[in-house]
Scaffold this motif. Structure first.
Motif, PDB file in Angstrom:
ATOM      1  N   LEU A 101      29.971  14.510 -22.138  1.00  0.00           N
ATOM      2  CA  LEU A 101      30.657  15.542 -22.919  1.00  0.00           C
ATOM      3  C   LEU A 101      29.828  16.823 -23.003  1.00  0.00           C
ATOM      4  O   LEU A 101      30.366  17.929 -23.005  1.00  0.00           O
ATOM      5  N   ASP A 102      28.515  16.642 -23.058  1.00  0.00           N
ATOM      6  CA  ASP A 102      27.592  17.780 -23.176  1.00  0.00           C
ATOM      7  C   ASP A 102      27.430  18.432 -21.803  1.00  0.00           C
ATOM      8  O   ASP A 102      26.420  18.277 -21.134  1.00  0.00           O
ATOM      9  N   LYS A 103      28.440  19.173 -21.410  1.00  0.00           N
ATOM     10  CA  LYS A 103      28.517  19.708 -20.042  1.00  0.00           C
ATOM     11  C   LYS A 103      27.323  20.587 -19.678  1.00  0.00           C
ATOM     12  O   LYS A 103      26.814  20.523 -18.560  1.00  0.00           O
ATOM     13  N   ASN A 104      26.866  21.418 -20.608  1.00  0.00           N
ATOM     14  CA  ASN A 104      25.747  22.321 -20.270  1.00  0.00           C
ATOM     15  C   ASN A 104      24.387  21.698 -20.546  1.00  0.00           C
ATOM     16  O   ASN A 104      23.351  22.338 -20.338  1.00  0.00           O
ATOM     17  N   GLY A 105      24.377  20.437 -21.019  1.00  0.00           N
ATOM     18  CA  GLY A 105      23.126  19.695 -21.144  1.00  0.00           C
ATOM     19  C   GLY A 105      22.175  20.188 -22.214  1.00  0.00           C
ATOM     20  O   GLY A 105      20.987  19.890 -22.163  1.00  0.00           O
ATOM     21  N   ASP A 106      22.672  20.915 -23.236  1.00  0.00           N
ATOM     22  CA  ASP A 106      21.759  21.462 -24.242  1.00  0.00           C
ATOM     23  C   ASP A 106      21.512  20.518 -25.411  1.00  0.00           C
ATOM     24  O   ASP A 106      20.857  20.881 -26.385  1.00  0.00           O
ATOM     25  N   GLY A 107      22.044  19.299 -25.329  1.00  0.00           N
ATOM     26  CA  GLY A 107      21.758  18.304 -26.351  1.00  0.00           C
ATOM     27  C   GLY A 107      22.653  18.358 -27.570  1.00  0.00           C
ATOM     28  O   GLY A 107      22.367  17.720 -28.578  1.00  0.00           O
ATOM     29  N   LYS A 108      23.766  19.081 -27.469  1.00  0.00           N
ATOM     30  CA  LYS A 108      24.743  19.122 -28.557  1.00  0.00           C
ATOM     31  C   LYS A 108      26.105  19.424 -27.945  1.00  0.00           C
ATOM     32  O   LYS A 108      26.196  19.982 -26.846  1.00  0.00           O
ATOM     33  N   ILE A 109      27.170  19.049 -28.653  1.00  0.00           N
ATOM     34  CA  ILE A 109      28.520  19.215 -28.134  1.00  0.00           C
ATOM     35  C   ILE A 109      29.216  20.340 -28.889  1.00  0.00           C
ATOM     36  O   ILE A 109      29.303  20.319 -30.120  1.00  0.00           O
ATOM     37  N   SER A 110      29.714  21.295 -28.163  1.00  0.00           N
ATOM     38  CA  SER A 110      30.362  22.463 -28.760  1.00  0.00           C
ATOM     39  C   SER A 110      31.870  22.258 -28.863  1.00  0.00           C
ATOM     40  O   SER A 110      32.434  21.336 -28.260  1.00  0.00           O
ATOM     41  N   ARG A 111      32.520  23.133 -29.605  1.00  0.00           N
ATOM     42  CA  ARG A 111      33.980  23.128 -29.682  1.00  0.00           C
ATOM     43  C   ARG A 111      34.590  23.252 -28.290  1.00  0.00           C
ATOM     44  O   ARG A 111      35.566  22.577 -27.956  1.00  0.00           O
ATOM     45  N   VAL A 143      33.197  15.450 -38.511  1.00  0.00           N
ATOM     46  CA  VAL A 143      31.994  14.892 -37.884  1.00  0.00           C
ATOM     47  C   VAL A 143      30.768  15.778 -38.042  1.00  0.00           C
ATOM     48  O   VAL A 143      29.643  15.282 -38.136  1.00  0.00           O
ATOM     49  N   ASP A 144      30.952  17.096 -38.090  1.00  0.00           N
ATOM     50  CA  ASP A 144      29.819  18.029 -38.188  1.00  0.00           C
ATOM     51  C   ASP A 144      29.260  18.003 -39.608  1.00  0.00           C
ATOM     52  O   ASP A 144      29.490  18.907 -40.415  1.00  0.00           O
ATOM     53  N   ALA A 145      28.489  16.964 -39.905  1.00  0.00           N
ATOM     54  CA  ALA A 145      28.053  16.708 -41.286  1.00  0.00           C
ATOM     55  C   ALA A 145      27.039  17.718 -41.797  1.00  0.00           C
ATOM     56  O   ALA A 145      26.929  17.937 -43.003  1.00  0.00           O
ATOM     57  N   HIS A 187      18.020  14.275 -30.325  1.00  0.00           N
ATOM     58  CA  HIS A 187      18.404  14.426 -28.921  1.00  0.00           C
ATOM     59  C   HIS A 187      18.229  13.098 -28.210  1.00  0.00           C
ATOM     60  O   HIS A 187      17.241  12.382 -28.442  1.00  0.00           O
ATOM     61  N   PRO A 188      19.161  12.727 -27.316  1.00  0.00           N
ATOM     62  CA  PRO A 188      19.076  11.411 -26.666  1.00  0.00           C
ATOM     63  C   PRO A 188      17.892  11.246 -25.725  1.00  0.00           C
ATOM     64  O   PRO A 188      17.574  10.111 -25.329  1.00  0.00           O
ATOM     65  N   ASN A 189      17.217  12.353 -25.374  1.00  0.00           N
ATOM     66  CA  ASN A 189      16.072  12.255 -24.472  1.00  0.00           C
ATOM     67  C   ASN A 189      14.758  12.664 -25.124  1.00  0.00           C
ATOM     68  O   ASN A 189      13.792  13.012 -24.443  1.00  0.00           O
ATOM     69  N   TYR A 195      28.185  22.434 -34.343  1.00  0.00           N
ATOM     70  CA  TYR A 195      28.163  21.585 -33.156  1.00  0.00           C
ATOM     71  C   TYR A 195      28.195  20.121 -33.594  1.00  0.00           C
ATOM     72  O   TYR A 195      27.915  19.799 -34.752  1.00  0.00           O
ATOM     73  N   ILE A 196      28.531  19.238 -32.648  1.00  0.00           N
ATOM     74  CA  ILE A 196      28.373  17.804 -32.886  1.00  0.00           C
ATOM     75  C   ILE A 196      27.001  17.410 -32.351  1.00  0.00           C
ATOM     76  O   ILE A 196      26.766  17.414 -31.138  1.00  0.00           O
ATOM     77  N   ASP A 197      26.083  17.105 -33.251  1.00  0.00           N
ATOM     78  CA  ASP A 197      24.743  16.693 -32.850  1.00  0.00           C
ATOM     79  C   ASP A 197      24.773  15.235 -32.379  1.00  0.00           C
ATOM     80  O   ASP A 197      25.742  14.507 -32.605  1.00  0.00           O
ATOM     81  N   TYR A 198      23.685  14.813 -31.766  1.00  0.00           N
ATOM     82  CA  TYR A 198      23.652  13.482 -31.166  1.00  0.00           C
ATOM     83  C   TYR A 198      23.931  12.380 -32.182  1.00  0.00           C
ATOM     84  O   TYR A 198      24.793  11.512 -31.963  1.00  0.00           O
ATOM     85  N   THR A 199      23.218  12.386 -33.305  1.00  0.00           N
ATOM     86  CA  THR A 199      23.423  11.330 -34.305  1.00  0.00           C
ATOM     87  C   THR A 199      24.831  11.391 -34.879  1.00  0.00           C
ATOM     88  O   THR A 199      25.443  10.350 -35.151  1.00  0.00           O
TER      89      THR A 199
END
Length: 499
Positions: A366-376, A403-405, A108-110, A410-414
């Motif tokens: 991009l993470d509109k809901n601020g949960d630390g991951k990017i959804s479809r 990208v979802d390795a 997570h970026p924070n 979800y697309i995680d931060y890394t």
């Protein structure tokens, strides 16, 4: 032992290499790549890899010093704990290993990044990123009180980290400005949560009973030893109160006096200072400092608060996100699993904060809901504004596949940093040589199938043949192993393909 082509020897007889019903992963395409794979438990001396500098902190069980990573020149923070100080205290020992495990898995970026963990005869050493901006506590003292916009931007970052933790059943239990560090001394720096020494993995169906926390910030239900993860939200409410007013809501001459005030849960938002603060800010504070945890707002609900959204001015539109990031995300391709693994290692272990600063901001937008991951859905909202819904749906599915390795959905931060960073910055001689040394764990100068399994095996099951297949994809001279030149050629092909 290496892997050989069909004209030569096989590493395993067919009976061992064949699939069985108990095996979950059957092909190399199913290997899950995750940043946590590269947070290693190292043996030996930390001095072999770091030049140790000045002390920047100390506590009951050890100290924190600045360390310079010899291989990359990066400055990192090294928390050193004497084994004897926790060897006989099983609770402290368990807390220590819980902290290491949680930081290893956090992406997570924070949340402060853990690089590696050393153990020698006398000490444990936790190596994390070095955050040179100092504590939020000092920032508050310097600025006395912040504008609502500045306070909201900090609070959104804190709540995003907390929401991510709670989603993963992690409770921090000691959130306070001293445990919130700033990346640098910029006017509005990025913030990271540190010190997970009192954190716990919680069961949502059961309340916690052990009392942890700091007097000003502790929730009243923690004092009663009957609480859940909402105790972190109370602490967030106290922090926001202080950010806006410069004073704590519960105070006294001694800790006992402060705790008596906390037990009552009575605070005031009256006086000259509070006449200049908006009703929206006060409303959010009151929702976070609700005395009844059942009625208290959650981290995810707080992130959607109107006051927070208005002051952070986060827009999901393409205009708020650099087009280069969106283009790189769309264009990302790593046809070989080993390429994916190396990029993940570089993104998580070698990129400097300054290299990923703009990408971190793009991720947050991009993470509109601020949960630390990017959804479809979050990706679809952005790309549909650029190319229409039908084309965007197809594009988003391609992005998720590439990208979802780790297959989280979800697309995680890394993963985002890996896909959007400039390939020329990631794939250079220094980074490739540092990465090769990690994959070549025995230092033989070649990467074997066994070494790949040891490093990536947690994401690849027990099917032995897939590790030989990964070698074969890169092994140009057919010796069953990967040398440094083959390794570099594999990665440089990605740079060529992105030109």
């Amino acid at each position: 032992m290496g892997c050989f082509s069909s004209s030569g020897r096989h590493t395993l007889p067919k009976s061992e290499a064949s699939n069985t019903p108990s095996q979950v992963v059957h092909t190399k395409e199913d290997i899950k790549i995750d940043a946590s794979m590269f947070v290693g438990h190292r043996s030996g001396q930390v001095l072999e890899h770091y030049k140790i500098g000045q002390k920047i902190g100390s506590g009951a069980f050890g100290c924190v010093r600045i360390g310079t990573h010899i291989a990359t020149g990066q400055k990192r923070a090294i928390k050193t704990i004497h084994k004897e100080s926790i060897s006989e205290d099983l609770t402290e020992r368990a807390k220590f290993f819980t902290e290491v495990d949680i930081l290893r898995r956090a992406d997570h970026p924070n949340i402060v990044k853990l690089y590696e963990f050393y153990e020698d005869e006398k000490y444990f050493h936790i190596v994390t990123e070095f955050l040179q901006g100092g504590e939020l506590f000092d920032y508050i003292i310097k600025n006395k009180m912040l504008s609502e916009r500045a306070a909201a931007i900090f609070m959104r970052q804190i709540l995003s980290a907390v929401a991510y933790c709670h989603l993963n059943n992690i409770v921090h239990r000691d959130l306070k400005p001293e445990n919130l560090l700033l990346e640098n001394d910029a006017p509005q720096p990025n913030l990271k949560v540190i010190d997970f020494g009192t954190c716990a993995i919680f069961d949502p169906s059961r309340h916690m009973t052990k009392k942890y926390g700091t007097a000003y910030y502790i929730a009243p239900e923690v004092l009663r030893k009957d609480y859940d993860e909402k105790c972190d939200i109370w602490s967030c409410g106290v922090i926001l109160y202080i950010l806006l007013s410069g004073k704590p809501p519960f105070y006294g001459r001694t800790d006992r006096d402060i705790l008596k005030m906390v037990e009552k849960g009575e605070y005031s938002m009256r006086g000259t200072i509070w006449t200049t603060i908006s009703q929206g800010a006060k409303h959010l504070i009151s929702r976070m400092l609700d005395y009844n945890p059942k009625n208290r707002i959650s981290a995810r609900e707080a992130l959607m608060d109107d006051w927070l959204a208005q002051n952070c001015a986060v827009s999901p539109s393409a205009q708020s996100i650099p087009l280069a990031s969106l283009d790189n995300l769309k264009a990302f391709r790593a046809e070989q699993k080993l390429q994916h693994a190396v990029l993940t290692f570089i993104a998580s272990q070698l990129l400097q904060n300054e290299d990923s600063k703009q990408l971190s901001e793009a991720f947050r937008n991009l993470d509109k809901n601020g949960d630390g991951k990017i959804s479809r859905e979050e990706l679809l909202e952005v790309y549909s504004g650029m190319m229409g819904l039908e084309a965007a749906s197809e594009e988003v599915e391609k992005i998720m596949r590439q990208v979802d390795a780790n297959g989280s959905g979800y697309i995680d931060y890394t993963e985002f940093i890996m896909a959007t960073a400039q390939k020329e910055k990631m794939i250079n001689q220094m980074n490739l040589e540092a990465a090769f040394k990690v994959f070549d764990s025995d230092g033989s100068g070649k990467i074997s199938a066994q070494e790949l399994k040891a490093l990536l095996g947690s994401g690849g099951g027990e099917n032995e043949t897939i590790w030989c297949e990964l070698i074969k994809d890169v092994d140009q001279n057919g010796d069953g192993e990967i040398d440094i030149n083959e390794f570099k050629a594999m990665m440089m092909s990605l740079v060529e393909s992105h030109k």
